[in-house]
Scaffold this motif. Structure first.
Motif, PDB file in Angstrom:
ATOM      1  N   UNK A 221     -51.303 -43.878 -19.558  1.00  0.00           N
ATOM      2  CA  UNK A 221     -51.276 -42.475 -19.969  1.00  0.00           C
ATOM      3  C   UNK A 221     -51.724 -42.386 -21.429  1.00  0.00           C
ATOM      4  N   UNK A 222     -52.780 -41.648 -21.664  1.00  0.00           N
ATOM      5  CA  UNK A 222     -53.308 -41.456 -23.018  1.00  0.00           C
ATOM      6  C   UNK A 222     -53.095 -40.010 -23.442  1.00  0.00           C
TER       7      UNK A 222
ATOM      8  N   UNK B 291     -58.189 -33.886 -14.380  1.00  0.00           N
ATOM      9  CA  UNK B 291     -56.770 -33.748 -14.021  1.00  0.00           C
ATOM     10  C   UNK B 291     -55.886 -34.260 -15.154  1.00  0.00           C
ATOM     11  N   UNK B 292     -55.053 -33.393 -15.704  1.00  0.00           N
ATOM     12  CA  UNK B 292     -54.171 -33.774 -16.809  1.00  0.00           C
ATOM     13  C   UNK B 292     -52.729 -33.727 -16.330  1.00  0.00           C
ATOM     14  N   UNK B 293     -51.890 -34.544 -16.963  1.00  0.00           N
ATOM     15  CA  UNK B 293     -50.483 -34.618 -16.572  1.00  0.00           C
ATOM     16  C   UNK B 293     -49.649 -33.561 -17.282  1.00  0.00           C
ATOM     17  N   UNK B 294     -50.001 -33.261 -18.519  1.00  0.00           N
ATOM     18  CA  UNK B 294     -49.215 -32.283 -19.289  1.00  0.00           C
ATOM     19  C   UNK B 294     -50.057 -31.755 -20.444  1.00  0.00           C
ATOM     20  N   UNK B 295     -49.730 -30.546 -20.898  1.00  0.00           N
ATOM     21  CA  UNK B 295     -50.388 -29.959 -22.073  1.00  0.00           C
ATOM     22  C   UNK B 295     -49.317 -29.392 -23.002  1.00  0.00           C
ATOM     23  N   UNK B 296     -49.564 -29.466 -24.323  1.00  0.00           N
ATOM     24  CA  UNK B 296     -48.622 -28.953 -25.304  1.00  0.00           C
ATOM     25  C   UNK B 296     -49.388 -28.323 -26.467  1.00  0.00           C
ATOM     26  N   UNK B 297     -48.952 -27.157 -26.935  1.00  0.00           N
ATOM     27  CA  UNK B 297     -49.579 -26.591 -28.143  1.00  0.00           C
ATOM     28  C   UNK B 297     -49.305 -27.498 -29.339  1.00  0.00           C
ATOM     29  N   UNK B 298     -50.232 -27.545 -30.267  1.00  0.00           N
ATOM     30  CA  UNK B 298     -50.090 -28.393 -31.456  1.00  0.00           C
ATOM     31  C   UNK B 298     -49.405 -27.596 -32.560  1.00  0.00           C
ATOM     32  N   UNK B 299     -48.230 -28.093 -33.002  1.00  0.00           N
ATOM     33  CA  UNK B 299     -47.509 -27.483 -34.131  1.00  0.00           C
ATOM     34  C   UNK B 299     -47.299 -25.982 -33.929  1.00  0.00           C
TER      35      UNK B 299
ATOM     36  N   UNK C 230     -51.962 -34.979 -21.974  1.00  0.00           N
ATOM     37  CA  UNK C 230     -51.738 -36.319 -21.430  1.00  0.00           C
ATOM     38  C   UNK C 230     -52.580 -36.464 -20.165  1.00  0.00           C
ATOM     39  N   UNK C 231     -53.338 -37.537 -20.093  1.00  0.00           N
ATOM     40  CA  UNK C 231     -54.102 -37.805 -18.882  1.00  0.00           C
ATOM     41  C   UNK C 231     -54.085 -39.293 -18.591  1.00  0.00           C
ATOM     42  N   UNK C 232     -54.255 -39.608 -17.318  1.00  0.00           N
ATOM     43  CA  UNK C 232     -54.188 -40.996 -16.893  1.00  0.00           C
ATOM     44  C   UNK C 232     -55.566 -41.639 -17.026  1.00  0.00           C
ATOM     45  N   UNK C 233     -55.621 -42.800 -17.672  1.00  0.00           N
ATOM     46  CA  UNK C 233     -56.887 -43.475 -17.955  1.00  0.00           C
ATOM     47  C   UNK C 233     -56.855 -44.870 -17.345  1.00  0.00           C
ATOM     48  N   UNK C 234     -57.840 -45.172 -16.508  1.00  0.00           N
ATOM     49  CA  UNK C 234     -57.926 -46.492 -15.890  1.00  0.00           C
ATOM     50  C   UNK C 234     -58.888 -47.416 -16.628  1.00  0.00           C
ATOM     51  N   UNK C 235     -59.713 -46.869 -17.481  1.00  0.00           N
ATOM     52  CA  UNK C 235     -60.710 -47.679 -18.187  1.00  0.00           C
ATOM     53  C   UNK C 235     -60.850 -47.151 -19.607  1.00  0.00           C
TER      54      UNK C 235
ATOM     55  N   UNK D 100     -52.431 -41.370 -28.759  1.00  0.00           N
ATOM     56  CA  UNK D 100     -51.706 -42.543 -28.257  1.00  0.00           C
ATOM     57  C   UNK D 100     -52.344 -42.964 -26.931  1.00  0.00           C
ATOM     58  N   UNK D 101     -52.187 -44.256 -26.581  1.00  0.00           N
ATOM     59  CA  UNK D 101     -51.559 -45.349 -27.320  1.00  0.00           C
ATOM     60  C   UNK D 101     -52.422 -45.815 -28.482  1.00  0.00           C
ATOM     61  N   UNK D 102     -51.824 -46.618 -29.366  1.00  0.00           N
ATOM     62  CA  UNK D 102     -52.500 -46.979 -30.603  1.00  0.00           C
ATOM     63  C   UNK D 102     -53.782 -47.770 -30.358  1.00  0.00           C
ATOM     64  N   UNK D 103     -53.780 -48.651 -29.352  1.00  0.00           N
ATOM     65  CA  UNK D 103     -54.995 -49.449 -29.130  1.00  0.00           C
ATOM     66  C   UNK D 103     -56.170 -48.566 -28.711  1.00  0.00           C
ATOM     67  N   UNK D 104     -55.884 -47.453 -28.007  1.00  0.00           N
ATOM     68  CA  UNK D 104     -56.951 -46.521 -27.648  1.00  0.00           C
ATOM     69  C   UNK D 104     -57.424 -45.753 -28.875  1.00  0.00           C
ATOM     70  N   UNK D 105     -56.478 -45.426 -29.751  1.00  0.00           N
ATOM     71  CA  UNK D 105     -56.852 -44.752 -31.003  1.00  0.00           C
ATOM     72  C   UNK D 105     -57.776 -45.644 -31.831  1.00  0.00           C
ATOM     73  N   UNK D 106     -57.395 -46.910 -31.974  1.00  0.00           N
ATOM     74  CA  UNK D 106     -58.190 -47.836 -32.775  1.00  0.00           C
ATOM     75  C   UNK D 106     -59.584 -48.036 -32.171  1.00  0.00           C
ATOM     76  N   UNK D 107     -59.653 -48.187 -30.839  1.00  0.00           N
ATOM     77  CA  UNK D 107     -60.945 -48.444 -30.219  1.00  0.00           C
ATOM     78  C   UNK D 107     -61.868 -47.236 -30.321  1.00  0.00           C
TER      79      UNK D 107
END
Length: 330
Positions: free
Chosen positions: A250-251, A267-275, A286-291, A310-317
């Motif tokens: 989940x990213x 297809x997204x799992x959830x949505x939230x307004x920012x601040x 939030x959406x599910x990522x397989x690759x 998030x997750x951090x490794x996806x942010x960095x890449x």
């Protein structure tokens, strides 16, 4: 008045597959003797021979087909079966690499649903084919586009044998969501299929839980001498959700208003307004990522209106990919 049902086509094919080598080994034989030894009736045997007339080499021309002397089997004939134009049956069968691979893959697929008796015959046949391939009897197996399928079929058999022997397996497994190869020891329980792919259903020692491993992502599988430590169990049903949840992460993305179309397109799992932003402002989704590579491409397409939270490794890449892309313009 009772009628005798016509023989099933598969029964006749089985009889023909027995009949051809039988006749080749004996040359000529009386129809009554052949019927006794083949476990059928003279009438049925003559019917099968009439079908044999339409068999032969590709092409279908008269010189390509097997010839049977039917006159000798009619009333007044001597009743001796004579088959000609079948000299090629005496030549050892040599398969091309493509043909050998196709046969091996088909036999392995058949083995998965075969009973114990049939599986024993299939195993002997597969062993002979593989030995011939290894020693050059059919050449090096290189079926082109079917090579991956052949490799998966071979791997499936090895893993199924590990299941039957109750032995642990060490896997080198590619995880696309993290773009890395992991090494782990598993207790295999079943080789199964779902959503068009073959999977190993096993208990993973690293995760301490049951896991599904797609066979085409297994880079190496070493069957160990160590017995499995978990209780054997049948393979699980593979609904879409089970596979998707295991093979994905989940990213969370932060989307500017210009990128809100993602919510409607994917297809997204959830949505939230920012601040506490207004309903038409920025969103976190939030959406599910397989690759991970798919997510990176998506973020580059959306730049500068999206970022990975998030997750951090996806942010960095994704940040690294963006910097590398910008570096191409400098």
């Amino acid at each position: 008045m009772s009628t005798t049902p016509a023989p099933q086509a598969r029964d006749q094919v089985a009889r023909l597959l027995t009949l051809v080598p039988y006749l080749h080994a004996r040359g000529t034989v009386h129809v009554d003797q052949a019927a006794r030894e083949l476990g059928t009736t003279p009438t049925q045997l003559v019917k099968d021979l009439k079908v044999l007339l339409m068999c032969g080499l590709p092409g279908g021309y008269p010189d390509d087909l097997i010839d049977v002397d039917l006159d000798a089997l009619e009333e007044g004939g001597d009743g001796v079966i004579r088959v000609s134009n079948a000299d090629y049956l005496a030549r050892p069968l040599r398969l091309t690499p493509t043909e050998a691979s196709a046969v091996i893959v088909a036999l392995r697929a058949l083995r998965n649903s075969a009973g114990p008796d049939t599986r024993e015959v299939l195993d002997r046949t597969l062993a002979k084919l593989e030995a011939a391939a290894a020693h050059g009897g059919v050449g090096r197996i290189d079926p082109g586009q079917g090579a991956a399928d052949a490799d998966v079929a071979l791997l499936a058999r090895r893993l199924q044998e590990a299941v039957e022997r109750g032995r642990q397996v060490r896997l080198r497994y590619y995880v696309p969501s993290r773009d890395e190869v992991t090494v782990r020891v598993v207790d295999p329980h079943a080789v199964t299929r779902g959503q068009g792919f073959a999977y190993l259903d096993a208990d993973c020692h690293s995760a301490g839980a049951p896991r599904l491993f797609r066979l085409d992502r297994i880079q190496d599988a070493e069957v160990l001498d160590t017995a499995v430590s978990s209780t054997p169990r049948p393979g699980r049903e593979l609904p879409a959700g089970v596979i998707d949840e295991q093979e994905s992460v989940v990213a969370t993305l932060r989307l500017a208003p210009e990128a809100r179309w993602v919510v409607d397109y994917y297809p997204v799992l959830a949505t939230r307004p920012v601040d506490g932003a207004d309903p038409d402002g920025a969103l976190e989704v939030d959406l599910r990522v397989a690759d991970a590579r798919w997510l990176t491409r998506l973020v580059l397409r959306l730049a500068p209106y999206a970022e990975v939270v998030a997750p951090q490794e996806f942010t960095d890449s994704s940040v690294a990919a963006a910097r590398a892309t910008l570096g191409l313009y400098s």
